[in-house]
Write an enzyme that holds these catalytic residues in place. Structure first.
Site, PDB file in Angstrom:
ATOM      1  N   HIS A 169       0.812  -1.218   0.000  1.00  0.00           N
ATOM      2  CA  HIS A 169       0.000   0.000   0.000  1.00  0.00           C
ATOM      3  C   HIS A 169       0.846   1.268   0.000  1.00  0.00           C
ATOM      4  O   HIS A 169       0.345   2.357  -0.289  1.00  0.00           O
ATOM      5  CB  HIS A 169      -0.941  -0.010   1.208  1.00  0.00           C
ATOM      6  CG  HIS A 169      -2.140   0.871   1.064  1.00  0.00           C
ATOM      7  ND1 HIS A 169      -2.247   1.869   0.123  1.00  0.00           N
ATOM      8  CD2 HIS A 169      -3.307   0.911   1.763  1.00  0.00           C
ATOM      9  CE1 HIS A 169      -3.413   2.481   0.252  1.00  0.00           C
ATOM     10  NE2 HIS A 169      -4.068   1.909   1.240  1.00  0.00           N
ATOM     11  N   ASP A 393     -12.278  -9.515 -15.920  1.00  0.00           N
ATOM     12  CA  ASP A 393     -12.522 -10.816 -16.543  1.00  0.00           C
ATOM     13  C   ASP A 393     -11.254 -11.216 -17.295  1.00  0.00           C
ATOM     14  O   ASP A 393     -10.895 -10.601 -18.301  1.00  0.00           O
ATOM     15  CB  ASP A 393     -13.719 -10.712 -17.494  1.00  0.00           C
ATOM     16  CG  ASP A 393     -14.059 -12.027 -18.172  1.00  0.00           C
ATOM     17  OD1 ASP A 393     -13.280 -12.992 -18.049  1.00  0.00           O
ATOM     18  OD2 ASP A 393     -15.096 -12.078 -18.854  1.00  0.00           O
TER      19      ASP A 393
END
Length: 449
Positions: A169, A393
């Site tokens: 992060h 996807d």
């Protein structure tokens, strides 16, 4: 069988067996690259790796793994910082370093029990029970000095896969995370042969200030070391509440009914309407005294707020926490518009000059925060329903579910995600202490029953 499986997982935790571990590097040689970590990045060094968990149905496991690996090696040509390490120079200024001889992204292949299917797991709200599907549990971002900045775990399930990821992060925020994920998916699926929107890596365009840090003594872990007399923290529960488009529209309509109709008054937004609904409900569920303080925090994207504005393709952290607060009695005793106006005013006030002031103050006296430093009795909102997480996807269908992992969770942490069917629904993932969560689950006004 599903009930027995869930009970077993509750008691023992999900059992996963690691079968392979290796690394993936960019497909082409890139040479040495460096990106300075700037003021927007540095406060996150003492947070944990940011985890995401996506479930997919169908496909052959071996083919899925090869598709993911091939796409990853290509996308890393543009997103090469994720294949590097954190470094620092002689002055103590931190940076991201990449070189072709670095190990790259860590990949773990694993398998869950034969009786564990996707549907058994997507219904589980307890993310802590799914830790075995995620890499880098309770690993601080500072460990990116000697660990890969991205770790991926691909776990075989009975009828699909769980894709667990851990991002450092200190290197990137949510906008950059999903930019990377969507680019990886498009290449893996064959929708494009290269990254369609290349990331902008020059972080000094947002803030060109060198801030040396002395982190020779790592920050203490959030757990007690045994010498503290403070009460042990209560165990957290995690629950996903799904709000349909019509429910959100009703919240927004009711909130704006009581507001001024003058020409210069603005209606409350969808985010403000849902946020005040959550803040009030959580405050009520905590059974706070009227004089107890409560804080609302949102980790806001500042790309369009800084001067000059940065494009969405800016790769790094360009977020800041925006705070507002009041007494619990005032928040609950007034109409919802009272709290919504606090949220709106705080967000609108966080402009380029406010960002400049905070950065300048931090640079004069740097403070490395822990992940849970979001305010007393807080509700802290991260992620965004604007992230198109269900468009990720890879060529074997869109995800059945997208969740955040157990890292960086604390009492009052909230993640917002778009609904799976892209129909305007929003999934609200909340972490609360057990008693407050039980009361929230019984609150019909919150559930809109």
């Amino acid at each position: 069988m599903a009930g027995e499986l869930e009970l077993k997982q509750e008691q023992e935790g999900l059992k996963v067996k690691e079968t392979k571990k290796y690394n993936v590097q960019p497909r082409k040689k890139i040479g040495r690259k460096e990106c300075q970590l700037v003021t927007f990045d540095l406060p996150y060094l003492a947070f944990y790796y940011n985890q995401k968990l996506l479930f997919y149905k169908g496909g052959k496991y071996e083919e899925i793994v090869e598709r993911l690996k091939d796409g990853l090696s290509t996308v890393l040509e543009e997103f090469y910082p994720l294949a590097g390490k954190i470094g620092n120079d002689d002055d103590g200024v931190f940076k991201v370093e990449y070189d072709d001889d670095m190990e790259g992204v860590e990949i773990v292949e694993a398998i869950a029990g034969e009786d564990v299917g996707v549907d058994d797991l997507v219904v589980k709200d307890d993310m802590f029970g799914l830790k075995a599907l995620l890499p880098n549990n309770e690993i601080l971002n500072l460990e990116g000095l000697h660990r890969p900045l991205l770790a991926v775990q691909i776990t075989k399930l009975r009828d699909g896969v769980a894709l667990g990821l851990a991002f450092n992060h200190a290197v990137l925020d949510g906008t950059s995370t999903w930019h990377f994920m969507s680019s990886w998916a498009m290449i893996s699926s064959g929708a494009t042969a290269a990254v369609s929107v290349p990331p902008l890596h020059d972080r000094t365009k947002s803030r060109n200030t060198r801030v040396p840090l002395d982190l020779s003594q790592p920050p203490p872990p959030p757990e007690s070391n045994g010498n503290s007399t403070a009460a042990a923290p209560q165990p957290l529960r995690v629950r996903v509440f799904r709000f349909s488009e019509s429910a959100i529209a009703t919240l927004k309509l009711n909130l704006n009914k009581g507001t001024s109709n003058s020409a210069d008054s603005k209606p409350f937004s969808t985010f403000q309407s849902l946020s005040i609904h959550i803040w009030r409900a959580v405050t009520h569920a905590r059974s706070l005294a009227p004089t107890d303080p409560t804080v609302f925090t949102v980790f806001a994207d500042c790309r369009h707020r800084v001067s000059p504005p940065m494009p969405p393709s800016y790769f790094g952290n360009l977020i800041q926490a925006i705070f507002t607060g009041t007494a619990a009695g005032l928040l609950l005793g007034n109409p919802a518009a009272f709290g919504a106006d606090l949220i709106r005013s705080a967000i609108e006030a966080h402009d380029a000059s406010a960002i400049e002031k905070r950065n300048s103050e931090w640079e004069k006296s740097p403070v490395i925060f822990q992940y849970k430093d979001a305010g007393v009795n807080c509700v802290a909102v991260g992620s965004s329903p604007r992230f198109r997480v269900y468009d990720v996807d890879f060529g074997f269908g869109k995800p059945e579910s997208v969740r955040s992992g157990g890292n960086n969770r604390f009492d009052g942490m909230v993640y917002l995600y778009q609904g799976r069917n892209a129909d305007g629904a929003i999934d609200v993932e909340i972490s609360l202490e057990k008693g407050a969560m039980e009361r929230l689950e019984m609150d019909k006004d919150f559930l809109l029953d």
